[in-house]
Design a protein around this motif. Structure first.
Motif, PDB file in Angstrom:
ATOM      1  N   THR A  21       0.833  -1.199   0.000  1.00 27.92           N
ATOM      2  CA  THR A  21       0.000   0.000   0.000  1.00 27.92           C
ATOM      3  C   THR A  21       0.864   1.244   0.000  1.00 27.92           C
ATOM      4  N   ASN A  22       0.529   2.177  -0.845  1.00 34.06           N
ATOM      5  CA  ASN A  22       1.225   3.454  -0.887  1.00 34.06           C
ATOM      6  C   ASN A  22       0.821   4.277   0.326  1.00 34.06           C
ATOM      7  N   PRO A  23       1.771   4.607   1.237  1.00 31.55           N
ATOM      8  CA  PRO A  23       1.404   5.345   2.445  1.00 31.55           C
ATOM      9  C   PRO A  23       0.695   6.663   2.158  1.00 31.55           C
ATOM     10  N   SER A  24       0.987   7.279   1.033  1.00 33.12           N
ATOM     11  CA  SER A  24       0.404   8.577   0.736  1.00 33.12           C
ATOM     12  C   SER A  24      -1.090   8.489   0.425  1.00 33.12           C
ATOM     13  N   THR A  25      -1.587   7.285   0.135  1.00 37.19           N
ATOM     14  CA  THR A  25      -3.002   7.127  -0.188  1.00 37.19           C
ATOM     15  C   THR A  25      -3.802   6.575   0.978  1.00 37.19           C
ATOM     16  N   THR A  26      -3.130   6.330   2.103  1.00 35.80           N
ATOM     17  CA  THR A  26      -3.799   5.749   3.259  1.00 35.80           C
ATOM     18  C   THR A  26      -3.905   6.774   4.373  1.00 35.80           C
ATOM     19  N   ARG A  27      -5.115   6.961   4.884  1.00 36.62           N
ATOM     20  CA  ARG A  27      -5.305   7.905   5.982  1.00 36.62           C
ATOM     21  C   ARG A  27      -4.752   7.312   7.270  1.00 36.62           C
ATOM     22  N   PRO A  28      -4.322   8.177   8.202  1.00 40.22           N
ATOM     23  CA  PRO A  28      -3.791   7.667   9.478  1.00 40.22           C
ATOM     24  C   PRO A  28      -4.820   6.806  10.197  1.00 40.22           C
ATOM     25  N   ALA A  29      -4.336   5.770  10.862  1.00 36.69           N
ATOM     26  CA  ALA A  29      -5.206   4.894  11.639  1.00 36.69           C
ATOM     27  C   ALA A  29      -5.375   5.460  13.042  1.00 36.69           C
ATOM     28  N   THR A  30      -6.594   5.346  13.568  1.00 35.12           N
ATOM     29  CA  THR A  30      -6.893   5.853  14.908  1.00 35.12           C
ATOM     30  C   THR A  30      -7.365   4.705  15.785  1.00 35.12           C
TER      31      THR A  30
END
Length: 520
Positions: free
Chosen positions: A2-11
Motif C-alpha cells: 500500500t502506498n502510504p500517501s493514499t492511506t489515511r492515518p489509523a486511529t
C-alpha cells in the motif's frame, strides 16, 4: 504494498465499553480509511497513528432517523415553537411576541400546537390571529403537520383555498385547503434560508448521535429544488441523507431526483391529530360518522408498486389508520399478482407510521415483507389514558395503536424515526418510549428498540452491513457518557437511584456519516 500517501492515518479508540455482541469483552477498536480494521481488548491493541482514550465511555453504532423533514425541522428550530402552549390564549401570546420582531410584510411561521393537550381544546380563529400578528400573514402547523391555523390575511392571499376540500372559515384548514396555504406560506422562505435550515437540522441530528436520516419529500411536502438541495449536502460534514420522493406513479421522477425510493409521504390518508387518518370506525370526538379520508385506491397502490418494480426502486406509503392500511395491503396483493411475491418482498417496500393496526394487518406486513417505519414518540405523546388516541378512538382501539412489540415479535422489519418536526429528533428518547409503551403488551426490549433505530434504518435502505461494530464495517459510531451505568452493552435508561434518573446518557462525541469527530 500500500502506498502510504493514499492511506489515511489509523486511529485507535481504547478504554471504552463497546456495544459489540460478537465480542462483548471488546474495549477498543481501530479505524482505518473509514472502516473498523480491528476490535478487541486494550491489551491486544495494535499500534496506531493516533490514540483516543475513551475513559470508560460507551461506544455504539450511530443512530438512523428513518423519517424526517429536514427543512421543516430547521425552520422549527429557529422559528416559533408552539409545542409548549396549553391554551388558545397562550398561542396568541406567543404569536404576538414573535411577530413583533418581524417586518410588516413577513409571514409568521410556527409549528407544534396540539389542542389535544389543552384543557379547552378550541384553537383561536383567523381574525384573532390577524390581531395578534398585527395584520401579518400567519401559518401555524398543528403537531401532525396535516392541518394548520391561518390568519385572515393569509386566506385573502390564497383564494383557491376557500373552494378546496378541507376549508373552514375559522382558519383551521385541512386536506387540499391546507396544502394551498402551506405552499403560499413557505413561498416566503428564500432558497438561502431553506439551505441554512437544512444544515441546522442536520447538524442538530449529528449532535444527537444520528449518522443518517431518511428525508420524506414529495409534492405538497417539499418542492424538487428543496429536495435536491438537501441531497446535495448529504454527508458533507453532516449526516448522510437518503431521500424518498412521494409522488404517485413517480418512480421515474424519483430516480431522476436521486431518491432511493418512490415513497415516504405518499399519502394513503391523513393524521389522527387532524382527524384525517382513515380509520374503520368513526372518530368519537369529531363530526358524527366521520372516519377520516382515504386518498388512494387499492388500484392506485397496486399500479404504483408495479411502477416501482419497473424502475427497480423501493416504494412506500404514508398510512396511519387501519382502513388506509387495509387499502394499501389490498394494493400489495394486486401487485404481487403482477410482479410476483418474491420480487415484491425483495424490494422492501415501506409503510410510514402504521399507527392503528390489527393482527390481520400485521400478518399482511409479514406476507409482503413490508418495512414498518414507525415513531415510538407518538405513543409517548398521545398514547395512554386520557390522551389523544383514546379521545379520538376510545380505549379499546387506542390499545391497538403503534403495536411495535407485536410487529417485532412476528418478524416485521422495523425502522424507527421521529417524523421531525412532528416530534423532536431524540433517538434515545424513542428507544425509551418503545421500551415503555403505554400498553405493556407492546413493549420492546431496549436492545430490540436500539436495533430498530440503528441497523433497522440501514436495512430499510438496503445497507445490510451497516449499523454494527464489526470488522470491515463502516466506522459510523458514537461515544456516550452513561452516568446510570451500562447493561448488556447499552445504557441504563431508567436509573433506580433518584439522583441519576433522567441522566441515563449523555453524548460525548458525534459521528456523521463515515467520519468520526473524536471525543470532546
Amino acid at each position: 504494498m500500500t502506498n502510504p500517501s493514499t492511506t489515511r492515518p489509523a486511529t485507535l479508540y481504547r478504554g471504552g465499553v463497546l456495544h459489540c455482541p460478537a465480542d462483548p469483552g471488546a474495549t477498543a477498536l481501530l479505524v482505518r480509511d473509514g472502516r473498523i480494521a480491528w476490535l478487541g481488548s486494550d491489551a491486544d491493541a495494535p499500534a496506531a497513528d493516533r490514540v483516543v482514550e475513551l475513559g470508560g465511555a460507551l461506544v455504539t453504532p450511530a443512530f438512523v432517523d428513518a423519517h424526517v423533514h429536514a427543512t421543516d425541522t430547521g425552520l422549527a428550530l429557529s422559528g416559533l415553537d408552539l409545542s409548549g402552549v396549553r391554551s388558545a390564549a397562550e398561542l396568541l401570546g406567543a404569536v404576538s411576541g414573535f411577530a413583533a420582531g418581524l417586518p410588516a410584510d413577513a409571514v409568521v411561521l410556527g409549528h407544534g400546537w396540539d389542542e389535544s393537550t389543552w384543557a379547552r381544546p378550541v384553537p383561536p380563529g383567523a381574525d384573532e390571529l390577524d390581531r395578534a400578528a398585527g395584520g401579518r400573514r400567519v401559518y401555524l402547523s398543528q403537531a401532525s403537520i396535516h392541518s394548520a391555523l391561518v390568519s385572515r390575511a393569509l386566506l385573502a392571499a390564497c383564494p383557491d383555498a376557500v373552494v378546496a376540500a378541507g376549508f373552514d372559515a375559522s382558519g383551521w384548514l385541512r386536506r387540499d385547503a391546507h396544502h394551498v396555504v402551506r405552499e403560499a406560506a413557505f413561498a416566503s422562505v428564500t432558497r438561502a434560508q431553506r439551505v441554512a435550515a437544512q444544515r441546522r437540522a442536520l447538524e442538530h441530528a449529528a449532535s444527537l448521535g444520528i449518522a443518517a436520516v431518511h428525508e420524506c419529500g414529495g409534492p405538497g411536502i417539499s418542492d424538487e429544488e428543496d429536495f435536491t438541495d438537501l441531497l446535495g449536502v448529504s454527508g458533507v460534514g453532516v449526516p448522510e441523507v437518503y431521500g424518498y420522493w412521494g409522488e404517485l406513479g413517480g418512480a421515474a421522477r424519483a430516480r431522476e431526483l436521486g431518491a432511493v425510493g418512490a415513497g415516504g409521504d405518499l399519502f394513503a390518508d391523513g393524521a389522527l391529530g387532524s382527524r384525517t387518518a382513515h380509520v374503520s370506525g368513526a372518530y368519537l370526538d369529531g363530526e358524527p360518522g366521520a372516519s377520516g379520508h382515504g386518498y388512494l385506491s387499492a388500484e392506485q397502490v397496486r399500479d404504483h408498486l408495479v411502477d416501482c418494480a419497473a424502475y427497480g426502486l423501493q416504494g412506500g406509503f404514508h398510512a396511519i389508520g387501519d382502513a388506509a392500511i387495509s387499502t394499501v395491503l389490498e394494493g400489495f396483493a394486486g401487485a404481487a399478482e403482477r410482479v410476483g411475491l418474491d420480487r415484491l418482498r425483495a424490494a422492501r417496500h415501506r409503510v410510514e407510521h402504521a399507527e392503528i393496526m390489527s393482527r390481520r394487518l400485521i400478518a399482511g406486513f409479514v406476507e409482503y415483507g413490508i418495512v414498518a417505519s414507525m415513531q415510538p414518540a407518538f405513543d409517548r405523546l398521545w398514547g395512554g389514558a386520557g390522551r389523544m388516541y383514546e379521545s379520538r378512538l376510545g380505549l379499546a382501539r387506542s390499545l391497538e395503536s403503534n403495536p411495535m412489540g407485536a410487529m417485532h415479535s412476528v418478524g416485521v422489519a422495523l425502522a424507527f424515526g421521529s417524523d421531525s418536526p412532528v416530534t423532536p429528533l431524540d433517538p434515545w428518547g424513542s428507544v425509551r418510549a418503545a421500551a415503555a409503551h403505554h400498553n405493556p403488551v407492546q413493549r420492546m426490549s431496549v436492545r430490540a428498540a436500539f436495533a430498530a433505530h440503528t441497523r433497522g434504518g440501514w436495512r430499510a435502505v438496503h445497507r445490510d452491513g451497516e449499523g454494527v461494530l464489526a470488522l470491515g464495517a463502516a466506522a459510523t459510531f458514537a461515544v456516550w457518557s452513561t452516568p446510570a451505568g451500562v447493561e448488556r452493552g447499552l445504557p441504563v435508561l431508567e436509573a433506580e437511584d433518584p439522583e441519576l434518573r433522567g441522566r441515563g446518557i449523555r453524548r460525548r462525541c458525534r459521528c456523521a456519516g463515515r467520519r468520526c469527530c473524536g471525543v470532546t
